[in-house]
Write a protein that holds these residues in place. Structure first.
Motif, PDB file in Angstrom:
ATOM      1  N   HIS A 105       0.714  -1.648  -0.163  1.00 50.50           N
ATOM      2  CA  HIS A 105       0.115   0.236   0.485  1.00 50.50           C
ATOM      3  C   HIS A 105       1.194   1.018  -0.411  1.00 50.50           C
ATOM      4  CE1 HIS A 105      -2.572   2.958   2.647  1.00 50.50           C
ATOM      5  NE2 HIS A 105      -3.148   3.365   0.705  1.00 50.50           N
ATOM      6  N   LEU A 106       1.456   1.430   1.171  1.00 49.10           N
ATOM      7  CA  LEU A 106       2.636   3.055   1.174  1.00 49.10           C
ATOM      8  C   LEU A 106       3.769   2.609   1.855  1.00 49.10           C
ATOM      9  CD1 LEU A 106      -0.809   5.923   1.957  1.00 49.10           C
ATOM     10  CD2 LEU A 106       0.842   5.286  -0.290  1.00 49.10           C
ATOM     11  N   GLY A 107       3.893   1.556   2.059  1.00 44.66           N
ATOM     12  CA  GLY A 107       5.184   0.988   2.210  1.00 44.66           C
ATOM     13  C   GLY A 107       5.649   0.764   4.566  1.00 44.66           C
ATOM     14  N   CYS A 108       4.452   0.657   4.643  1.00 41.91           N
ATOM     15  CA  CYS A 108       5.026   0.072   5.940  1.00 41.91           C
ATOM     16  C   CYS A 108       5.640  -1.276   6.317  1.00 41.91           C
ATOM     17  CB  CYS A 108       4.018   0.592   7.015  1.00 41.91           C
ATOM     18  SG  CYS A 108       3.474   2.197   7.120  1.00 41.91           S
ATOM     19  N   VAL A 109       5.829  -1.097   7.249  1.00 34.57           N
ATOM     20  CA  VAL A 109       6.588  -2.990   8.172  1.00 34.57           C
ATOM     21  C   VAL A 109       5.788  -4.019   7.870  1.00 34.57           C
ATOM     22  CG1 VAL A 109       8.226  -3.975   8.771  1.00 34.57           C
ATOM     23  CG2 VAL A 109       8.538  -1.543   8.116  1.00 34.57           C
ATOM     24  N   TYR A 123       0.841  -9.134   8.605  1.00 39.35           N
ATOM     25  CA  TYR A 123      -0.593  -7.536   8.972  1.00 39.35           C
ATOM     26  C   TYR A 123       0.119  -6.205   8.741  1.00 39.35           C
ATOM     27  CZ  TYR A 123      -2.990  -4.605  11.933  1.00 39.35           C
ATOM     28  OH  TYR A 123      -4.086  -2.985  12.599  1.00 39.35           O
ATOM     29  N   PRO A 125       0.735  -2.955   9.813  1.00 42.40           N
ATOM     30  CA  PRO A 125      -0.632  -1.950  11.422  1.00 42.40           C
ATOM     31  C   PRO A 125      -0.336  -0.439  10.582  1.00 42.40           C
ATOM     32  CG  PRO A 125       2.539  -1.314  11.003  1.00 42.40           C
ATOM     33  CD  PRO A 125       2.057  -2.819  10.812  1.00 42.40           C
ATOM     34  N   CYS A 126      -0.190   0.385   9.139  1.00 42.42           N
ATOM     35  CA  CYS A 126      -0.527   1.777   9.708  1.00 42.42           C
ATOM     36  C   CYS A 126      -1.805   1.719   9.059  1.00 42.42           C
ATOM     37  CB  CYS A 126       0.730   1.770   7.972  1.00 42.42           C
ATOM     38  SG  CYS A 126       2.281   2.820   8.767  1.00 42.42           S
ATOM     39  N   HIS A 127      -2.404   1.043   8.430  1.00 44.51           N
ATOM     40  CA  HIS A 127      -3.695   1.242   7.717  1.00 44.51           C
ATOM     41  C   HIS A 127      -4.323  -0.030   8.042  1.00 44.51           C
ATOM     42  CE1 HIS A 127      -1.336   4.182   5.555  1.00 44.51           C
ATOM     43  NE2 HIS A 127      -2.375   4.653   6.200  1.00 44.51           N
ATOM     44  N   PRO A 142      -6.495  -2.023   2.286  1.00 46.57           N
ATOM     45  CA  PRO A 142      -5.303  -1.056   1.190  1.00 46.57           C
ATOM     46  C   PRO A 142      -5.385  -2.154   0.605  1.00 46.57           C
ATOM     47  CG  PRO A 142      -6.123  -0.631   3.490  1.00 46.57           C
ATOM     48  CD  PRO A 142      -5.896  -2.172   3.408  1.00 46.57           C
TER      49      PRO A 142
ATOM     50  N   GLU B  56       9.707   2.664   9.188  1.00 46.90           N
ATOM     51  CA  GLU B  56       8.803   1.098   9.551  1.00 46.90           C
ATOM     52  C   GLU B  56       7.062   1.846   9.415  1.00 46.90           C
ATOM     53  OE1 GLU B  56      10.537  -1.318  11.141  1.00 46.90           O
ATOM     54  OE2 GLU B  56       8.281  -2.626  12.073  1.00 46.90           O
ATOM     55  N   THR B  58       6.330   4.549   7.405  1.00 49.41           N
ATOM     56  CA  THR B  58       6.735   5.042   6.025  1.00 49.41           C
ATOM     57  C   THR B  58       5.043   5.433   5.549  1.00 49.41           C
ATOM     58  OG1 THR B  58       7.937   5.910   4.163  1.00 49.41           O
ATOM     59  CG2 THR B  58       6.755   3.717   4.720  1.00 49.41           C
ATOM     60  N   TRP B 152      -3.323   6.035  17.515  1.00 51.30           N
ATOM     61  CA  TRP B 152      -3.964   6.014  15.281  1.00 51.30           C
ATOM     62  C   TRP B 152      -5.152   5.409  16.319  1.00 51.30           C
ATOM     63  CZ3 TRP B 152       0.564   3.792  12.134  1.00 51.30           C
ATOM     64  CH2 TRP B 152       1.216   4.613  12.022  1.00 51.30           C
TER      65      TRP B 152
END
Ligand code: FES
Lengths: 170, 152
Positions: A105-109, A123, A125-127, A142, B56, B58, B152
């Protein structure tokens, strides 16, 4: 008559020099392109860049584990050591899988079982992006593509990984 | 995301997903020979931590350029200056603002700050490239990202 015999006019001179410079620039640009076109032929089968990630094949289980290693990378102006990571495990056919942890999606780990609500999934964690164990994105979350897969090779019982390559979308 | 052209272009496309700002607060000071190395190391370590955190998370975090200040400077004035940064940042929709620092002097001013202070004790000195430091950094990054996620 003698007028015509004059030395090169100013305009002509400029034209000549510009063509000259342009020619040089074109040559400068074309040469690497040519090289790139021919290079793959010259290179032997292209697995020169795999790195030993210090993981013995016998230590790979069916549970994805995160491994980290370093590679040298030239990135524009900088030459640096960059960290790479992968999720490595053996699938049901006993084949080694090595996925990039970078969310499509946007590159989180992403982490394996990173959320208690979704065991057996990767999983983000960002979205709340999710992927099945085989790396395919869970529809409705996403990310729109499966996780990238590392080029791999086993040499003397050790795992070697190269670049992460995208797969076809699901 | 970082303050770079390519990242910002991506930000503009996906604004609704990037709702968090991370500002590293790093002191700078030439006074006092005995403190120089320690201060410089603190600078390096804070940057590494900020960068790793950004990596991590981003897809949801925008890392701003570092907020530098003279170590001995009056903190109240600095708080005002930080607030002018935050006010400006708020021209874009960023509900979450985090301030990352290894400088414990901010702890006293935490209440006055218009953002969440992430103060880490860090390390006084060490070798940034050692395996030990690597593990320390990974560990800290994991814990701090968990903390950020809880907001969040
Ligand atoms: S970056 Fe992974 S879900 Fe958005």
């Amino acid at each position: 008559m003698s007028e015509k015999k004059q030395q090169v006019s100013r305009r002509q001179f400029l034209n000549y020099t510009l063509t000259g410079v342009g020619g040089f620039m074109a040559a400068g640009m074309l040469a690497p392109m040519l090289r790139m076109a021919v290079d793959p032929v010259l290179q032997e089968s292209g697995h020169g860049d795999l790195t030993n990630v210090s993981l013995a094949v016998e230590d790979i289980t069916t549970d994805p584990q995160r491994i980290d290693w370093k590679v040298k990378q030239v990135d524009g102006w900088y030459e640096s050591e960059v960290n790479r990571s992968a999720w490595v495990f053996k699938d049901e056919n006993d084949e080694i899988q090595a996925f990039s942890p970078i969310c499509k999606h946007l590159g989180c780990v992403v982490s394996w079982e990173g959320s208690d609500e979704y065991p057996d999934q990767f999983y983000c964690p960002c979205h709340d992006g999710r992927y099945y164990k085989d790396g395919t994105n869970v529809p409705g979350t996403p990310p729109l593509q499966p996780l990238d897969v590392y080029e791999q090779e086993v040499r003397d019982g050790m795992l070697f990984l190269g670049d992460a390559v995208p797969r076809e979308g699901a | 995301m970082k303050w770079k052209k390519a990242d910002v272009a991506q930000y503009l496309e996906a604004k609704e997903y990037i709702d968090t700002i991370l500002i590293p607060l790093i002191p700078y000071q030439m006074t006092g020979d005995t403190e120089l190395e320690k201060n410089a190391f603190q600078n390096e370590l804070t940057s590494v931590l900020a960068n790793e955190l950004e990596k991590e998370l981003t897809g949801r975090i925008m890392l701003t350029p570092t907020y530098n200040y003279v170590k001995a400077a009056d903190r109240e004035e600095e708080v005002n200056r930080i607030h002018s940064w935050i006010e400006e940042i708020q021209q874009q929709p960023f509900p979450h603002i985090f301030l990352l620092t290894l400088d414990s002097s901010w702890k006293k001013h935490e209440q006055a700050l218009d953002g969440t202070l992430l103060w880490l004790p860090g390390m006084k000195s060490g070798d940034l490239h050692s395996a030990e430091m690597h593990r320390f950094i990974r560990d800290q990054v994991e814990q701090v990202s968990e903390l950020i996620r809880s907001y969040w």
